[in-house]
Design an enzyme around this catalytic site. Structure first.
Site, PDB file in Angstrom:
ATOM      1  N   HIS A 118       7.054  62.647  55.360  1.00  0.00           N
ATOM      2  CA  HIS A 118       6.153  63.775  55.148  1.00  0.00           C
ATOM      3  C   HIS A 118       6.092  64.238  53.655  1.00  0.00           C
ATOM      4  CE1 HIS A 118       6.033  64.900  59.536  1.00  0.00           C
ATOM      5  NE2 HIS A 118       4.969  65.642  59.093  1.00  0.00           N
ATOM      6  N   LYS A 133       7.851  69.567  52.498  1.00  0.00           N
ATOM      7  CA  LYS A 133       8.183  70.029  53.689  1.00  0.00           C
ATOM      8  C   LYS A 133       9.883  70.143  53.947  1.00  0.00           C
ATOM      9  CE  LYS A 133       7.846  68.636  58.845  1.00  0.00           C
ATOM     10  NZ  LYS A 133       7.395  70.125  59.049  1.00  0.00           N
TER      11      LYS A 133
HETATM   12  N1  LIG Z   1       1.310  72.313  64.074  1.00  0.00           N
HETATM   13  C1  LIG Z   1       1.003  71.421  63.265  1.00  0.00           C
HETATM   14  O1  LIG Z   1      -0.022  70.837  63.627  1.00  0.00           O
HETATM   15  C2  LIG Z   1       1.149  71.736  61.901  1.00  0.00           C
HETATM   16  C3  LIG Z   1       2.355  72.407  61.787  1.00  0.00           C
HETATM   17  N2  LIG Z   1       3.013  72.595  60.404  1.00  0.00           N
HETATM   18  C4  LIG Z   1       3.972  73.581  60.218  1.00  0.00           C
HETATM   19  O2  LIG Z   1       3.415  74.629  59.716  1.00  0.00           O
HETATM   20  C5  LIG Z   1       4.214  75.301  58.639  1.00  0.00           C
HETATM   21  C6  LIG Z   1       3.605  75.859  57.446  1.00  0.00           C
HETATM   22  O3  LIG Z   1       3.181  74.568  56.729  1.00  0.00           O
HETATM   23  P1  LIG Z   1       2.729  74.469  55.235  1.00  0.00           P
HETATM   24  O4  LIG Z   1       1.239  75.194  55.484  1.00  0.00           O
HETATM   25  O5  LIG Z   1       2.453  73.370  54.738  1.00  0.00           O
HETATM   26  O6  LIG Z   1       3.682  75.164  54.434  1.00  0.00           O
HETATM   27  P2  LIG Z   1       3.344  76.304  53.220  1.00  0.00           P
HETATM   28  O7  LIG Z   1       4.742  76.555  52.393  1.00  0.00           O
HETATM   29  O8  LIG Z   1       2.303  75.813  52.387  1.00  0.00           O
HETATM   30  O9  LIG Z   1       2.730  77.601  53.576  1.00  0.00           O
HETATM   31  C7  LIG Z   1       3.700  78.530  54.361  1.00  0.00           C
HETATM   32  C8  LIG Z   1       2.942  79.916  54.121  1.00  0.00           C
HETATM   33  O10 LIG Z   1       3.723  80.968  54.939  1.00  0.00           O
HETATM   34  C9  LIG Z   1       4.138  82.110  54.181  1.00  0.00           C
HETATM   35  N3  LIG Z   1       5.185  82.448  54.480  1.00  0.00           N
HETATM   36  C10 LIG Z   1       6.579  82.083  54.016  1.00  0.00           C
HETATM   37  N4  LIG Z   1       7.669  82.801  54.626  1.00  0.00           N
HETATM   38  C11 LIG Z   1       6.725  83.983  54.917  1.00  0.00           C
HETATM   39  C12 LIG Z   1       7.255  85.224  55.324  1.00  0.00           C
HETATM   40  N5  LIG Z   1       8.716  85.475  55.693  1.00  0.00           N
HETATM   41  N6  LIG Z   1       6.504  86.157  55.835  1.00  0.00           N
HETATM   42  C13 LIG Z   1       5.099  85.816  55.948  1.00  0.00           C
HETATM   43  N7  LIG Z   1       4.715  84.845  55.233  1.00  0.00           N
HETATM   44  C14 LIG Z   1       5.542  83.617  54.884  1.00  0.00           C
HETATM   45  C15 LIG Z   1       4.061  81.387  52.545  1.00  0.00           C
HETATM   46  O11 LIG Z   1       3.917  82.383  51.906  1.00  0.00           O
HETATM   47  P3  LIG Z   1       4.505  82.128  50.361  1.00  0.00           P
HETATM   48  O12 LIG Z   1       3.691  81.014  49.750  1.00  0.00           O
HETATM   49  O13 LIG Z   1       4.137  83.711  49.596  1.00  0.00           O
HETATM   50  O14 LIG Z   1       6.025  82.143  50.349  1.00  0.00           O
HETATM   51  C16 LIG Z   1       2.834  80.341  52.763  1.00  0.00           C
HETATM   52  O15 LIG Z   1       1.622  81.175  52.598  1.00  0.00           O
HETATM   53  C17 LIG Z   1       5.434  74.173  58.832  1.00  0.00           C
HETATM   54  O16 LIG Z   1       6.298  75.056  59.682  1.00  0.00           O
HETATM   55  C18 LIG Z   1       5.070  73.269  59.185  1.00  0.00           C
HETATM   56  O17 LIG Z   1       5.877  72.310  59.630  1.00  0.00           O
HETATM   57  C19 LIG Z   1       2.047  72.061  59.292  1.00  0.00           C
HETATM   58  C20 LIG Z   1       1.009  71.264  59.358  1.00  0.00           C
HETATM   59  C21 LIG Z   1       0.745  70.824  60.797  1.00  0.00           C
HETATM   60  O1  LIG Z   2       4.932  70.279  57.536  1.00  0.00           O
HETATM   61  C1  LIG Z   2       3.787  69.462  57.673  1.00  0.00           C
HETATM   62  O2  LIG Z   2       3.293  69.146  56.670  1.00  0.00           O
HETATM   63  C2  LIG Z   2       3.609  69.001  59.144  1.00  0.00           C
HETATM   64  N1  LIG Z   2       4.476  69.405  59.963  1.00  0.00           N
HETATM   65  C3  LIG Z   2       4.461  69.392  61.383  1.00  0.00           C
HETATM   66  C4  LIG Z   2       5.634  68.835  61.929  1.00  0.00           C
HETATM   67  O3  LIG Z   2       6.741  69.102  61.584  1.00  0.00           O
HETATM   68  O4  LIG Z   2       5.909  67.877  62.767  1.00  0.00           O
HETATM   69  C5  LIG Z   2       3.176  68.488  61.736  1.00  0.00           C
HETATM   70  C6  LIG Z   2       2.656  67.576  60.696  1.00  0.00           C
HETATM   71  O5  LIG Z   2       3.381  66.272  60.632  1.00  0.00           O
HETATM   72  C7  LIG Z   2       2.654  68.130  59.556  1.00  0.00           C
END
Ligand SMILES: NC(=O)C1=CN([C@@H]2O[C@H](COP(=O)(O)OP(=O)(O)OC[C@H]3O[C@@H](n4cnc5c(N)ncnc54)[C@H](OP(=O)(O)O)[C@@H]3O)[C@@H](O)[C@H]2O)C=CC1
Ligand SMILES: O=C(O)C1=N[C@H](C(=O)O)C[C@H](O)C1
Length: 247
Positions: free
Chosen positions: A132, A136
């Site tokens: 990744h 991440k």
């Molecule tokens: N299930 C799936 O298909 C997928 C899952 N994911 C998961 O999604 C999650 C987010 O990934 P990603 O978008 O890349 O991460 P980012 O860090 O880009 O985004 C996270 C968001 O959450 C906010 N955030 C962080 N802490 C808090 C808090 N305490 N309260 C409220 N908001 C908060 C951040 O705000 P700020 O920037 O202001 O800190 C930011 O807007 C991860 O756990 C990732 O593994 C990702 C892709 C696919």
């Molecule tokens: O953090 C990410 O970017 C992603 N998180 C998910 C995971 O932890 O499996 C899904 C995807 O692979 C992207």
């Protein structure tokens, strides 16, 4: 029209989910929330909340949604055991879709892994490698852990007992019953997972590569639309298997 709330709105996933909502005529963005916004004052502005944030934030939002009976699609990964128990406790008055990977391809891959494990799992050394982007924070990825869980369940093993997370120094010869995990972090890789089944004289590799986060966003939206129509079963934790009707 289904009204969607998006938390973590300025995050990588939040932004692309909003883009996906704006391209879909059957849903509308009810409200977009960032860290500083209070979910409890906008509960009347949406039907389903899509959350891709971090475990502590997700549990906070779930606590508010559970009291209000608002459905949630949760894509956040990186929960520890205690946080997972809290999640299960909170889901008493709501239904949620909870999946570490919302892409159709990964959920098909989970089914293929179940088939592979049934046929060659007992005779293989099983290794899971995930790559990744450099931002991440949780490892191994939620998807890699889910892949391990599916394989372990198929083989009647407990992942907690058979998972090996990285190797260093001089070790014992590999135990056949273990499932190894390796994590790579670098650059802008969206998400890649390879599961290898190493046998005598051959190996099977099953790989999934995501090239755009839109695949996760479209899956999350599909889950939200499905969940909105799903019978209101209190305390139901659905997976993408349910949404995609993978049997
Ligand atoms: N299930 C799936 O298909 C997928 C899952 N994911 C998961 O999604 C999650 C987010 O990934 P990603 O978008 O890349 O991460 P980012 O860090 O880009 O985004 C996270 C968001 O959450 C906010 N955030 C962080 N802490 C808090 C808090 N305490 N309260 C409220 N908001 C908060 C951040 O705000 P700020 O920037 O202001 O800190 C930011 O807007 C991860 O756990 C990732 O593994 C990702 C892709 C696919
Ligand atoms: O953090 C990410 O970017 C992603 N998180 C998910 C995971 O932890 O499996 C899904 C995807 O692979 C992207």
């Amino acid at each position: 029209m289904i009204k969607i709330a998006v938390t973590g709105a300025s995050g990588r996933m939040g932004q692309i989910i909003i883009e996906a909502i704006n391209q879909n005529d059957s849903v509308a963005l009810g409200v977009a929330l960032d860290k500083s916004d209070d979910l409890s004052v906008v509960l009347n502005q949406f039907d389903v909340l899509i959350d891709f944030t971090c475990p502590t934030a997700t549990l906070g939002y779930l606590s508010i949604c559970a009291k209000a009976g608002k459905k949630m699609v949760i894509g956040t990964t990186g929960f520890n055991d205690d946080e997972l128990s809290q999640l299960t406790r909170l889901v008493q008055n709501v239904s949620i879709v909870f999946a570490p990977n919302m892409s159709v391809g990964v959920n098909l891959t989970l089914k293929l892994l179940e088939m592979a494990a049934k046929v060659v799992g007992e005779d293989s050394d099983i290794e899971i490698v995930e790559t990744h982007h450099r931002f991440k924070v949780d490892a191994p990825s939620g998807t890699a852990l889910k892949m391990g869980e599916v394989i372990a369940d198929t083989l009647g093993r407990d992942l907690k007992m058979c998972a090996i997370y990285g190797r260093e120094g001089i070790e014992q010869v590999r135990d056949k019953n273990t499932i190894g995990f390796s994590t790579i972090r670098g650059g802008d890789v969206v998400g890649e997972h390879t599961v290898s089944f190493f046998m005598q004289g051959e190996r099977v590799e099953i790989t999934h590569k995501a090239s755009s986060r839109m695949t996760f966003a479209l899956g999350a939206l599909r889950a939200a639309i499905w969940l909105d129509k799903a019978p209101f079963d209190k305390g139901c934790v659905y997976s993408m298997k349910d949404v995609l009707e993978i049997t």
